[in-house]
Motif scaffolding. Sequence first.
Motif, mmCIF file in Angstrom:
data_model
loop_
_atom_site.group_PDB
_atom_site.id
_atom_site.type_symbol
_atom_site.label_atom_id
_atom_site.label_comp_id
_atom_site.label_asym_id
_atom_site.label_seq_id
_atom_site.Cartn_x
_atom_site.Cartn_y
_atom_site.Cartn_z
ATOM 1 N N GLN A 65 0.835 -1.304 0.076
ATOM 2 C CA GLN A 65 -0.009 -0.045 0.069
ATOM 3 C C GLN A 65 0.745 1.234 -0.081
ATOM 4 O OE1 GLN A 65 -2.671 -0.032 3.238
ATOM 5 N NE2 GLN A 65 -3.904 1.893 2.440
ATOM 6 N N VAL A 66 1.849 1.131 0.883
ATOM 7 C CA VAL A 66 2.921 2.173 0.796
ATOM 8 C C VAL A 66 3.668 2.719 -0.598
ATOM 9 C CG1 VAL A 66 5.103 3.369 1.949
ATOM 10 C CG2 VAL A 66 3.264 2.080 3.166
ATOM 11 N N TYR A 67 3.874 1.499 -1.166
ATOM 12 C CA TYR A 67 4.441 1.715 -2.364
ATOM 13 C C TYR A 67 3.484 2.243 -3.431
ATOM 14 C CZ TYR A 67 8.636 -0.988 -0.705
ATOM 15 O OH TYR A 67 9.647 -1.429 -0.079
ATOM 16 N N GLU A 71 4.051 5.613 -5.661
ATOM 17 C CA GLU A 71 3.901 5.633 -7.242
ATOM 18 C C GLU A 71 2.863 6.571 -7.661
ATOM 19 O OE1 GLU A 71 5.323 1.132 -7.979
ATOM 20 O OE2 GLU A 71 3.329 1.665 -8.391
ATOM 21 N N GLU A 72 1.526 6.651 -6.766
ATOM 22 C CA GLU A 72 0.660 7.391 -7.305
ATOM 23 C C GLU A 72 1.135 8.888 -7.022
ATOM 24 O OE1 GLU A 72 -3.037 6.212 -5.717
ATOM 25 O OE2 GLU A 72 -3.412 8.169 -5.025
ATOM 26 N N LEU A 76 1.504 11.821 -10.127
ATOM 27 C CA LEU A 76 0.768 12.866 -9.931
ATOM 28 C C LEU A 76 1.939 14.285 -10.035
ATOM 29 C CD1 LEU A 76 -2.062 12.242 -7.444
ATOM 30 C CD2 LEU A 76 -2.433 12.489 -9.871
ATOM 31 N N GLN A 77 2.829 14.107 -9.488
ATOM 32 C CA GLN A 77 3.772 15.079 -9.411
ATOM 33 C C GLN A 77 4.393 14.950 -11.081
ATOM 34 O OE1 GLN A 77 6.584 13.860 -6.437
ATOM 35 N NE2 GLN A 77 5.263 14.715 -4.709
ATOM 36 N N GLU A 78 4.778 14.180 -11.554
ATOM 37 C CA GLU A 78 5.263 14.224 -12.814
ATOM 38 C C GLU A 78 4.319 14.862 -13.870
ATOM 39 O OE1 GLU A 78 7.205 11.350 -16.258
ATOM 40 O OE2 GLU A 78 6.514 10.387 -14.385
ATOM 41 N N GLN A 79 3.063 14.548 -13.760
ATOM 42 C CA GLN A 79 2.106 15.254 -14.574
ATOM 43 C C GLN A 79 2.059 16.694 -14.268
ATOM 44 O OE1 GLN A 79 -1.568 12.996 -13.491
ATOM 45 N NE2 GLN A 79 -1.225 11.309 -15.005
ATOM 46 N N GLN A 80 2.290 16.956 -13.115
ATOM 47 C CA GLN A 80 2.295 18.439 -12.791
ATOM 48 C C GLN A 80 3.320 19.235 -13.389
ATOM 49 O OE1 GLN A 80 -0.095 20.332 -11.749
ATOM 50 N NE2 GLN A 80 1.082 22.244 -11.333
ATOM 51 N N PHE A 358 -8.742 10.209 -1.399
ATOM 52 C CA PHE A 358 -7.515 9.832 -2.335
ATOM 53 C C PHE A 358 -8.410 9.133 -3.604
ATOM 54 C CE2 PHE A 358 -2.820 9.667 -1.598
ATOM 55 C CZ PHE A 358 -2.759 11.050 -1.368
ATOM 56 N N ASP A 359 -9.639 8.989 -3.825
ATOM 57 C CA ASP A 359 -10.300 8.479 -4.898
ATOM 58 C C ASP A 359 -10.558 9.584 -5.866
ATOM 59 O OD1 ASP A 359 -12.349 9.452 -3.734
ATOM 60 O OD2 ASP A 359 -13.677 7.815 -3.616
#
Length: 543
Positions: A65-67, A71-72, A76-80, A358-359
Amino acid sequence: MLNHRLQIAEYVFMAGSVIGWIVAIASGQLIYAAIPTLVALLLNLINRLRLEQRLRRRLSSVMAQVYRQQEENQILQEQQIKKEIASLPTQFPGLFSQLEAHNAQPDDFQVAQLKAQLANLEQSLNNVVQYLNSAVLPARVEKLEKAIADSTAEIARIHRQLPDSWKSRMEEIERQLQANPPEEAPTPPAKAVNQPSLFPTNPEPAPVETQISSPPLTESAHVETQSVSSAPLTEAVPVSQPNWRHLHTLTGHSDWVSSIVISPDGKTLVSGSFDKTIKLWELATGTLIRTLSKHTKGVLCLALCSDGQTLASGSFDETIKLWRWNTGKLKKTLTGHSGSVRSLTITPDGETLISGSFDETIKLWQLNTGKFLSDVAQNAGAVAAIALTPDGQTIASGGSDGIITLRQLNTTESETASAFALTLTGNVSSICSLAISPDGETVAAGCTDGNVKFWQLGTGELLNALNVHLEPVMSVVFSVDGEILITGGADGTIKIWQLKTGQQLAVLTHDSASSVMSVAMSPDSQLIAGAGADGTVKIWQRE
């Protein structure tokens, strides 16, 4: 069920071995003791192996779950970042069109505006580079930095292509702006007004930049916040700095304390923890009143109704639970989110609960019955924090993408819950926490880069950014009178700021090795509570 049977069998054979030893001693036959003893040892070994397997499975599940969340967040950071870089080329055509108009005789304001646009471009690039340097994405950064370097070279080429007359004219205007007060600068047809700063700026002279004002809150409005600078303020008047005395340390949780709230009467503190429990404490004495434990995973957020009767809790288990907290009775379990529930707030009238998850959704619930009303937003990004204006009409939300969105609420069941939206941008750092001032005019965002950033709610303009912590700002809270801001950071400190002057009034050390996950202030502003990743809650009293 099998585990319980094996444990019972182990206890039975342990008792049998005791009886067998008595019989063996009396009869002289060791076999009566040896057989039950061997069976008991074998069962004990089996039970230990099964327990170890269960623990490994649980640990693997938690790590997975942490991983997944890491990754999530990285995606999201890369998309921003890509979105920020992709928006830069769209600003160049306007600059080229101005440069190609050689026959036009530019006035002072046009030249100053062009220079301000170039400065804003450079600042945006610098912000992206600083973020990339601090992010833990070395494998992906190389390509992005190359794109930024190309954009920077393009800006340099624009400077080189400026006609000599423009260059000399811009240098002359720069000298005039530095020598004269801002009001003596040429007045454009539509004059841009700088917003007053919340905090004093550097007393050294600074160049004046063009401020792009944002439109009022209208349907689907989108604000691209420009870099903000303010004229130096006068010297701040010293204020008395109160002393804060450590009053209690509340121990009882076995894992991170993720959220705390103080009851409206200032007598009770409620804490929620990753250990799946919620604890109620008597604030004055630090005595544990009761423990609520119906969640199946860690508790992430809490919200207490203004009448002090209903407590709402959100969890990793994707549910919201409503409690009659003065008795500890569970009233209702709300299901509907498909991700962890990260933030909760209750409208001032005590009738509606708002949840962020987070959904990527924000939902409305009827607090009394637990009935689902509607979605405030869908595809809103991973929502980490929400905050509600004092009139209950506007909600702010933010998360991993670093964008704050303001939405006007309609809590009627038959209509859409969000009719208007205003997007605040201007940073590439993820948002950990949000708070709205008691007068409903300012929203403060605690970010992962250690800054607290302030926007004006009415116009969506970025007012200021205050560097408060060395690590992410996990919690921000305004005092009841709106004059004080309390921040809690992952660096293990709680800092208290006076908003009018920007003075740091006090630093409370929770634990240098433990992050501060949440802070709360009593209604009379005499007590401050800080929740830590070490499982404790510390209380300070104002002297």
